[in-house]
Structures are given as structure tokens and as C-alpha cells.
Design an enzyme around this catalytic site. Structure first.
Site, PDB file in Angstrom:
ATOM      1  N   LYS A 219       5.034  12.049   0.060  1.00 35.04           N
ATOM      2  CA  LYS A 219       4.655  11.031   1.141  1.00 35.04           C
ATOM      3  C   LYS A 219       5.730  10.387   2.261  1.00 35.04           C
ATOM      4  O   LYS A 219       6.963  10.561   1.914  1.00 35.04           O
ATOM      5  CB  LYS A 219       3.996   9.846   0.580  1.00 35.04           C
ATOM      6  N   ARG A 253      -0.504  12.406  -9.232  1.00 35.97           N
ATOM      7  CA  ARG A 253      -1.240  13.444  -8.388  1.00 35.97           C
ATOM      8  C   ARG A 253      -0.323  14.095  -7.243  1.00 35.97           C
ATOM      9  O   ARG A 253       0.609  13.271  -6.638  1.00 35.97           O
ATOM     10  CB  ARG A 253      -2.219  12.331  -7.327  1.00 35.97           C
TER      11      ARG A 253
HETATM   12  C1  9MG Z   1      -6.465  11.675  -1.105  1.00 30.73           C
HETATM   13  N1  9MG Z   1      -5.202  11.078  -1.487  1.00 30.73           N
HETATM   14  C2  9MG Z   1      -4.102  11.085  -0.882  1.00 30.73           C
HETATM   15  N2  9MG Z   1      -3.287  10.105  -1.454  1.00 30.73           N
HETATM   16  C3  9MG Z   1      -3.821   9.806  -2.370  1.00 30.73           C
HETATM   17  C4  9MG Z   1      -3.320   8.711  -3.445  1.00 30.73           C
HETATM   18  O1  9MG Z   1      -1.889   8.450  -3.495  1.00 30.73           O
HETATM   19  N3  9MG Z   1      -4.174   8.590  -4.439  1.00 30.73           N
HETATM   20  C5  9MG Z   1      -5.320   9.037  -4.471  1.00 30.73           C
HETATM   21  N4  9MG Z   1      -6.294   8.744  -5.573  1.00 30.73           N
HETATM   22  N5  9MG Z   1      -6.002   9.877  -3.641  1.00 30.73           N
HETATM   23  C6  9MG Z   1      -5.092  10.190  -2.569  1.00 30.73           C
END
Ligand code: 9MG
Length: 274
Positions: A219, A253
């Protein structure tokens, strides 16, 4: 335990969710997996590398991304969801649209991952009527404008209160607690300072008693801290992942599954013994 359709995740150890964006314009992989065959192979490789579930997205949520019509999102995501589910892979579908949620559930999705925390009209009802897990994420504003001027009274308290309220709305509508995951939404209407405060105090969200998902992989906050472009943020992503684990995250994730599983295993060995 988190219950997700025919899957149950024992959360005595953290779980890794591999990201597969089936979009032409994802911020982090530049649309590399827009081709469906490549997306399928990528998902299978992530599972071989240790992913517990695959998060499939057909609409980019990067800042400024344009909305995608429902029919296009369905055409991008559903064939892949069906194929992976048929192979016994747990699939999460990242969508804000109740129509896509319904199609994903019919295609065998185990989880709905909604960056809008099921706030669209009808979204809670679609998920309550099925057996899916739900990931409720916090976002301030919408992807078009969210990074313009994010502002909070107290970012941790504000995000926590929002997530607790959304979980309450879901349980009231019939989604059992054991199917709900909360996510502070790193990068969604947050400055670097907001993201750092949320990561530092992630245990405050964990203290709600719901499993917490942390999504920091590649990010822009990590880019701002390190000065690195998106394709050079793996080290920063692994560092952020381990910090999230240390503060109680149950799900990570991530894009780089193999490396995250290694980092997680080192952390687990230190914390719990090899
Ligand atoms: C779709 N998406 C992109 N970034 C995300 C994040 O940090 N969490 C979740 N749940 N979905 C995300």
C-alpha cells in the site's frame, strides 16, 4: 473459528488471504491477472504457496478508480470463482454490489469481502440468506475521493465504533458472529499517520472479539514511508504483516503469499515454539 460456507478456519493460527485482482488497472499488479487463465494459475500458485483463501476482485478500489458496471464485474470474477470453488479452494469475493455478492455465493464463494462493510441496500440481506463469511471493512468516503482530505476525531476510536456498529447491524439481520471478520481498511480514506495509528493500536480492534483482517500489502503508506514504488514494497509489506500479527490480526491480505507465510512462520516459531 470462522465459519465460511463449507469452510471453517481454526483461528488459533493466523491465516493468509492471497489477492487476485481481475482488473485491467489494479494499483499493485498493474492488471497482470486480467486474463482469466493467468488469474486462475496465479490463484493456484498462491494456494500451493500456503494461502488459506483467495480474494478475487473485479473492480479496482485504488484511490480514484472508476466504478465498474455490475455485469462486467460478474463476467470478470464469477468464472474464476466457480473454477476455484470446484477445485475445493476457499474463495473470497471482493465486491460492494449485492448483485455480484449473490452471483458469487451461487458460484461457491466462501466469503464476501466488502470495502463498504455491507452498507449498500440489500447487501446484508444477501449475505444473511447464505452461509458465507463476511469481511466488513472501514472506508472513509469512496475510492474516487477518499484520499482528498481524510479526517477523524480519533482514528482508532472512530474506526472501531464504525466496525462494531456494522457488526451489530449484521448480527441483527441474522449473520452469526462466527461468520464476521473486521478490517480497519488501511489506505481507505487515511493519511500515513492514520494508518500508523491504526496499525499501532490494532489490538483495540482485536479487543472487539471479532477476528481482524489486516491489508497493508504494497500500500501507498508503505511507499511513503520507504520511498519505494509499488513493485519494490515487499520488505515493507512483510514488516507490516508481522507487526499486524503481533497485535492480534487473524488474517493477512497479501500479494506475496510465499514470503508472507515464511515471515509468519518465523513469528509463530518465536511466539509459540517451533
Ligand atoms: C479490496 N481491498 C483492498 N484493500 C483491502 C483491505 O485492506 N482490506 C480488505 N478487506 N479489502 C481490501
Amino acid at each position: 473459528m470462522l465459519r465460511c460456507g463449507r469452510f471453517s478456519f481454526d483461528l488459533s493460527r493466523p491465516r493468509v488471504m492471497g489477492i487476485v485482482n481481475v482488473t485491467p488497472d489494479s494499483f499493485s499488479d498493474g492488471g497482470r491477472y486480467f486474463n482469466q487463465a493467468r488469474a486462475l494459475d496465479h490463484a493456484r500458485q498462491m494456494v500451493a504457496d500456503g494461502a488459506d483463501l483467495i480474494d478475487l476482485g473485479g473492480e479496482s478500489t485504488r484511490p480514484g478508480a472508476p466504478p465498474v458496471p455490475e455485469a462486467d464485474e460478474i463476467a470478470r470474477v464469477i468464472p474464476i470463482c466457480e473454477a476455484l470453488a470446484r477445485e475445493g479452494i476457499a474463495v473470497s469475493v471482493d465486491t460492494r454490489k449485492p448483485g455480484v455478492m449473490r452471483a458469487a455465493i451461487a458460484a461457491g464463494a466462501a466469503m464476501i469481502n466488502d470495502v463498504c462493510a455491507l452498507t449498500a441496500a440489500g447487501a446484508v440481506e444477501v449475505c444473511a440468506a447464505a452461509d458465507v463469511g463476511v469481511c466488513l471493512m472501514h472506508m472513509q468516503g469512496d475510492p474516487q475521493t477518499m484520499q482528498a482530505a481524510p479526517a477523524y476525531v480519533d482514528v482508532v476510536a472512530d474506526v472501531r465504533a464504525f466496525l462494531v456498529a456494522r457488526a451489530a447491524a449484521c448480527t441483527a439481520a441474522g449473520i452469526p458472529r462466527e461468520r464476521i471478520v473486521l478490517d480497519p481498511g488501511f489506505g481507505f480514506g487515511k493519511t500515513v499517520a492514520h494508518n500508523l495509528a491504526l496499525l499501532r493500536s490494532l489490538h483495540a480492534i482485536v479487543a472487539t472479539g471479532f477476528p481482524v483482517l489486516a491489508g497493508l500489502s504494497r500500500k501507498s503508506a508503505l511507499g511513503q514511508i520507504t520511498g519505494r514504488p509499488v513493485d519494490e514494497r515487499m520488505a515493507a509489506s512483510l514488516s507490516a504483516a508481522v507487526i499486524a500479527l503481533a497485535r492480534g490480526a487473524s488474517f493477512l491480505r497479501v500479494h506475496d503469499v510465499r514470503e508472507t507465510v515464511d515471515a509468519m512462520n518465523v513469528w509463530l516459531a518465536v511466539e509459540r515454539g517451533a
